[in-house]
Design a protein around this motif. Structure first.
Motif, mmCIF file in Angstrom:
data_model
loop_
_atom_site.group_PDB
_atom_site.id
_atom_site.type_symbol
_atom_site.label_atom_id
_atom_site.label_comp_id
_atom_site.label_asym_id
_atom_site.label_seq_id
_atom_site.Cartn_x
_atom_site.Cartn_y
_atom_site.Cartn_z
ATOM 1 N N GLY A 83 0.800 -1.222 0.000
ATOM 2 C CA GLY A 83 0.000 0.000 0.000
ATOM 3 C C GLY A 83 0.834 1.275 0.000
ATOM 4 O O GLY A 83 0.292 2.372 0.102
ATOM 5 N N GLY A 93 2.345 2.625 -2.422
ATOM 6 C CA GLY A 93 2.073 3.428 -3.624
ATOM 7 C C GLY A 93 2.935 3.071 -4.821
ATOM 8 O O GLY A 93 3.023 3.843 -5.777
ATOM 9 N N LYS A 94 3.542 1.881 -4.797
ATOM 10 C CA LYS A 94 4.457 1.484 -5.876
ATOM 11 C C LYS A 94 3.714 1.306 -7.207
ATOM 12 O O LYS A 94 4.145 1.818 -8.232
ATOM 13 C CB LYS A 94 5.195 0.197 -5.476
ATOM 14 C CG LYS A 94 5.943 0.335 -4.152
ATOM 15 C CD LYS A 94 6.602 -0.952 -3.714
ATOM 16 C CE LYS A 94 5.665 -2.094 -3.397
ATOM 17 N NZ LYS A 94 4.743 -1.850 -2.268
ATOM 18 N N SER A 95 2.591 0.570 -7.162
ATOM 19 C CA SER A 95 1.819 0.383 -8.402
ATOM 20 C C SER A 95 1.259 1.720 -8.883
ATOM 21 O O SER A 95 1.206 1.982 -10.089
ATOM 22 C CB SER A 95 0.647 -0.579 -8.176
ATOM 23 O OG SER A 95 1.120 -1.805 -7.690
ATOM 24 N N THR A 96 0.878 2.550 -7.942
ATOM 25 C CA THR A 96 0.359 3.875 -8.281
ATOM 26 C C THR A 96 1.417 4.665 -9.050
ATOM 27 O O THR A 96 1.128 5.295 -10.070
ATOM 28 C CB THR A 96 -0.030 4.622 -6.974
ATOM 29 O OG1 THR A 96 -1.024 3.845 -6.294
ATOM 30 C CG2 THR A 96 -0.536 6.017 -7.244
HETATM 31 N N1 LIG Z 1 -8.368 2.664 -7.284
HETATM 32 C C1 LIG Z 1 -8.116 2.950 -6.011
HETATM 33 N N2 LIG Z 1 -8.993 3.646 -5.257
HETATM 34 C C2 LIG Z 1 -8.734 3.964 -3.976
HETATM 35 N N3 LIG Z 1 -7.606 3.608 -3.341
HETATM 36 C C3 LIG Z 1 -6.693 2.907 -4.029
HETATM 37 C C4 LIG Z 1 -6.898 2.541 -5.393
HETATM 38 N N4 LIG Z 1 -5.811 1.853 -5.829
HETATM 39 C C5 LIG Z 1 -4.974 1.783 -4.774
HETATM 40 N N5 LIG Z 1 -5.487 2.411 -3.700
HETATM 41 C C6 LIG Z 1 -4.856 2.588 -2.385
HETATM 42 O O1 LIG Z 1 -3.698 3.378 -2.569
HETATM 43 C C7 LIG Z 1 -2.620 2.898 -1.779
HETATM 44 C C8 LIG Z 1 -1.439 2.571 -2.675
HETATM 45 O O2 LIG Z 1 -1.767 1.457 -3.478
HETATM 46 P P1 LIG Z 1 -0.704 0.767 -4.436
HETATM 47 O O3 LIG Z 1 -1.411 -0.346 -5.130
HETATM 48 O O4 LIG Z 1 -0.058 1.804 -5.272
HETATM 49 O O5 LIG Z 1 0.350 0.207 -3.384
HETATM 50 P P2 LIG Z 1 1.582 -0.804 -3.580
HETATM 51 O O6 LIG Z 1 2.757 -0.164 -2.933
HETATM 52 O O7 LIG Z 1 1.712 -1.163 -5.015
HETATM 53 O O8 LIG Z 1 1.096 -2.049 -2.715
HETATM 54 P P3 LIG Z 1 1.433 -3.630 -2.790
HETATM 55 O O9 LIG Z 1 2.836 -3.807 -2.293
HETATM 56 O O10 LIG Z 1 0.437 -4.210 -1.828
HETATM 57 O O11 LIG Z 1 1.211 -4.061 -4.203
HETATM 58 C C9 LIG Z 1 -3.174 1.711 -0.999
HETATM 59 O O12 LIG Z 1 -3.566 2.162 0.275
HETATM 60 C C10 LIG Z 1 -4.376 1.278 -1.797
HETATM 61 O O13 LIG Z 1 -5.359 0.707 -0.978
#
Ligand SMILES: Nc1ncnc2c1ncn2[C@@H]1O[C@H](COP(=O)(O)OP(=O)(O)OP(=O)(O)O)[C@@H](O)[C@H]1O
Length: 226
Positions: free
Chosen positions: A40, A42-45
């Motif tokens: 969570g 934010g890496k995928s973001t």
């Molecule tokens: N479409 C969305 N709407 C609302 N919140 C979101 C959405 N997509 C992701 N999030 C939230 O934004 C935050 C970052 O998500 P993200 O997927 O970028 O994390 P990550 O670092 O890739 O996580 P992981 O290691 O679990 O894959 C998380 O708290 C997630 O719940």
């Protein structure tokens, strides 16, 4: 010139706490930048922002030497930077593996014959010829993940953006993936929770923490020549 230059990126999903609060990152030719950070973080973001699937609230994205702001600016970015999603089901949608891999090249104007040649080349490159005519949705999780990489390599991107590429891979396939990635000329950003994999593949490692990117573990390899 950097392939990507992200500067002071701020982003939050509506109604939720901010996810990115001033993230900076550059990607140069020949680099394989690994990104780690808790679930969570934010890496995928961040990867989605790089290709314009999400737009930052503040900060700038420069890709391939041009500032990218509007949707039209990102068309070229998405052609030149291939994103392999965390969930293969977001990416595979054709009945068979060969059709899924041919889809991108056909869409870009390749002839049927050229597309079939590309299918064969990437399947051989990834040692996946045995999956060529399989029904995509009946593949195992690890097989799907490798096929997803094949669909992106078929587009011959300049940059690869890989989100958790080792998820679901057995040891042999993970080792094979490492060899494939080390043999590719493309610069890449690789999100991975796997420290062993990051050390093998990365020329540089960053940690996403509290919305910002900082240097993580020291680099174990030097950048490859492009
Ligand atoms: N479409 C969305 N709407 C609302 N919140 C979101 C959405 N997509 C992701 N999030 C939230 O934004 C935050 C970052 O998500 P993200 O997927 O970028 O994390 P990550 O670092 O890739 O996580 P992981 O290691 O679990 O894959 C998380 O708290 C997630 O719940």
């Amino acid at each position: 010139m950097a392939l990507f230059d992200l500067w002071d990126i701020h982003f939050g999903y509506p109604g939720r706490a901010p996810v990115l609060t001033g993230a900076d990152m550059t990607l140069e030719a020949g680099e394989r930048v690994c990104i780690t950070g808790h679930n969570g973080a934010g890496k995928s973001t961040l990867l989605r922002i790089m290709v314009g699937l999400l737009r930052p609230e503040a900060g700038s994205v420069t890709a391939f030497g041009q500032p990218r702001r509007a949707e039209a600016d990102f068309h070229e970015v998405r052609r030149r930077a291939g994103l392999v999603f965390q969930d293969p089901d977001d990416q595979l949608f054709c009945p068979t593996v060969a059709e899924d891999i041919a889809f991108g090249p056909l869409n870009l104007g390749a002839s049927r014959e050229e597309a079939l040649g590309i299918v064969e080349r990437v399947l051989k490159q990834l040692d996946l010829m045995h999956l060529r005519d399989r029904i995509t949705h009946k593949l195992s999780g690890g097989e799907k993940r490798l096929v997803t990489l094949a669909t992106v390599l078929a587009m011959e991107p300049d940059v690869l953006l890989l989100d958790e590429p080792t998820n679901g891979l057995d040891e042999a396939n993970e080792a094979r993936l490492v060899e494939v990635l080390l043999g590719l000329p493309q610069a890449m950003v690789v999100v991975s929770h796997d420290p062993h994999f990051r050390r093998r593949v990365g020329t540089r490692s960053l940690r996403l923490h509290e919305g910002r990117l900082t240097d993580a573990e020291p680099a174990c390899r030097h950048a490859v020549t492009p």
